[in-house]
Design a protein around this motif. Structure first.
Motif, PDB file in Angstrom:
ATOM      1  N   GLY A 129      39.499  42.027  33.846  1.00  0.00           N
ATOM      2  CA  GLY A 129      39.796  43.434  33.660  1.00  0.00           C
ATOM      3  C   GLY A 129      41.299  43.679  33.633  1.00  0.00           C
ATOM      4  N   ALA A 130      41.692  44.896  33.266  1.00  0.00           N
ATOM      5  CA  ALA A 130      43.099  45.245  33.071  1.00  0.00           C
ATOM      6  C   ALA A 130      43.950  45.051  34.320  1.00  0.00           C
ATOM      7  CB  ALA A 130      43.188  46.692  32.596  1.00  0.00           C
ATOM      8  N   PRO A 161      31.764  29.175  39.986  1.00  0.00           N
ATOM      9  CA  PRO A 161      32.325  30.357  40.638  1.00  0.00           C
ATOM     10  C   PRO A 161      32.300  31.600  39.741  1.00  0.00           C
ATOM     11  CG  PRO A 161      33.698  28.455  41.071  1.00  0.00           C
ATOM     12  CD  PRO A 161      32.700  28.030  40.039  1.00  0.00           C
ATOM     13  N   LEU A 162      31.667  32.655  40.251  1.00  0.00           N
ATOM     14  CA  LEU A 162      31.669  33.959  39.599  1.00  0.00           C
ATOM     15  C   LEU A 162      32.663  34.790  40.385  1.00  0.00           C
ATOM     16  CD1 LEU A 162      28.457  36.036  38.719  1.00  0.00           C
ATOM     17  CD2 LEU A 162      30.716  36.982  39.069  1.00  0.00           C
ATOM     18  N   LEU A 163      33.807  35.087  39.771  1.00  0.00           N
ATOM     19  CA  LEU A 163      34.902  35.734  40.478  1.00  0.00           C
ATOM     20  C   LEU A 163      34.605  37.202  40.772  1.00  0.00           C
ATOM     21  CD1 LEU A 163      37.772  34.151  38.382  1.00  0.00           C
ATOM     22  CD2 LEU A 163      37.025  33.481  40.675  1.00  0.00           C
ATOM     23  N   ALA A 164      34.995  37.640  41.952  1.00  0.00           N
ATOM     24  CA  ALA A 164      34.757  39.024  42.363  1.00  0.00           C
ATOM     25  C   ALA A 164      35.581  39.982  41.515  1.00  0.00           C
ATOM     26  CB  ALA A 164      35.105  39.194  43.837  1.00  0.00           C
ATOM     27  N   GLY A 165      34.965  41.100  41.134  1.00  0.00           N
ATOM     28  CA  GLY A 165      35.678  42.163  40.462  1.00  0.00           C
ATOM     29  C   GLY A 165      35.865  41.998  38.974  1.00  0.00           C
ATOM     30  N   VAL A 166      35.220  40.992  38.360  1.00  0.00           N
ATOM     31  CA  VAL A 166      35.360  40.852  36.909  1.00  0.00           C
ATOM     32  C   VAL A 166      34.392  41.815  36.213  1.00  0.00           C
ATOM     33  CG1 VAL A 166      36.148  38.466  37.001  1.00  0.00           C
ATOM     34  CG2 VAL A 166      33.698  38.925  36.802  1.00  0.00           C
TER      35      VAL A 166
END
Length: 220
Positions: A129-130, A161-166
């Motif tokens: 995200g931005a 890994p699924l990164l937080a906040g994507v």
């Protein structure tokens, strides 16, 4: 993905970088004519000097930099040889096919992260995200602990890994690897995917002419 599938992925990777994958095969009764070794598959190679276009590398980068793209982080789970997860920042990502669902990303043949993804045989594409420029920069550094301070959970199928906040993520199995000059083209079959509506509200992180930017919708 079973061990046989992972081995097949590793073989495709070794062929792509020009390494031998097996000894010359001994032809059986149904082998094509041509003597011993005729059934062996040729080793793939990179671009030869006489195939290079007369284009300056710096000029190539400058002109292609005018094409704005999204930014992702491609991750993979660790294994017995390297327990820590792997990941790298990737600008060269695209959807490829709807039926079957396929995506693709490009990675430099010199990448030290790619062999670990190849061994895993799976990966997760985290679309940034931005407000995640700093996260992208952390994963663009070679040799550092890229996951330091980066919160993540296992992707549902691959465990990558699924990164937080994507804003969005795509969980994949490696389908094929192709050569593309000094890069490899990695095709992944999509096993699961999803979005985070709250994170998506910030808009995408864009890369343009060597820097980050954000999307601003046109007003009527």
């Amino acid at each position: 993905m079973g061990h046989a599938g992972m081995a097949a992925t590793a073989v495709r990777y070794l062929r792509a970088v020009g390494a031998a994958t097996s000894a010359p095969a001994t032809p059986g009764p149904d082998a094509p004519p041509g003597g011993p070794g005729a059934a062996a598959r040729p080793v793939l190679r990179a671009v030869r000097e006489d195939e290079r276009a007369p284009v300056d590398g710096a000029e190539f980068r400058r002109v292609l930099g005018h094409f704005a793209s999204g930014v992702t982080i491609v991750t993979a789970p660790g294994d017995a040889a390297a327990p820590a997860p792997a990941g790298f920042a990737c600008q060269s990502f695209a959807s490829l096919s709807l039926d079957p669902p396929l995506v693709a990303f490009m990675v430099a043949r010199t990448s030290t992260t790619w062999p670990r993804i190849a061994r895993a045989g799976v990966f997760c594409v985290n679309i940034l995200g931005a407000d995640q420029g700093a996260l992208c920069r952390a994963f663009a550094v070679s040799g550092a602990d890229k996951f330091a301070g980066a919160r993540h959970t296992p992707a549902p199928v691959s465990g990558s890994p699924l990164l937080a906040g994507v804003p969005a993520w795509i969980d994949c199995t490696v389908q094929a690897v192709h050569t593309g000059g000094d890069h490899l083209v990695v095709v992944g079959r999509v096993d699961a995917l999803g979005t985070d509506d709250a994170a998506a509200a910030t808009g995408p992180l864009l890369f343009h002419r060597g820097g980050f930017g954000e999307f601003r919708p046109l007003r009527d």
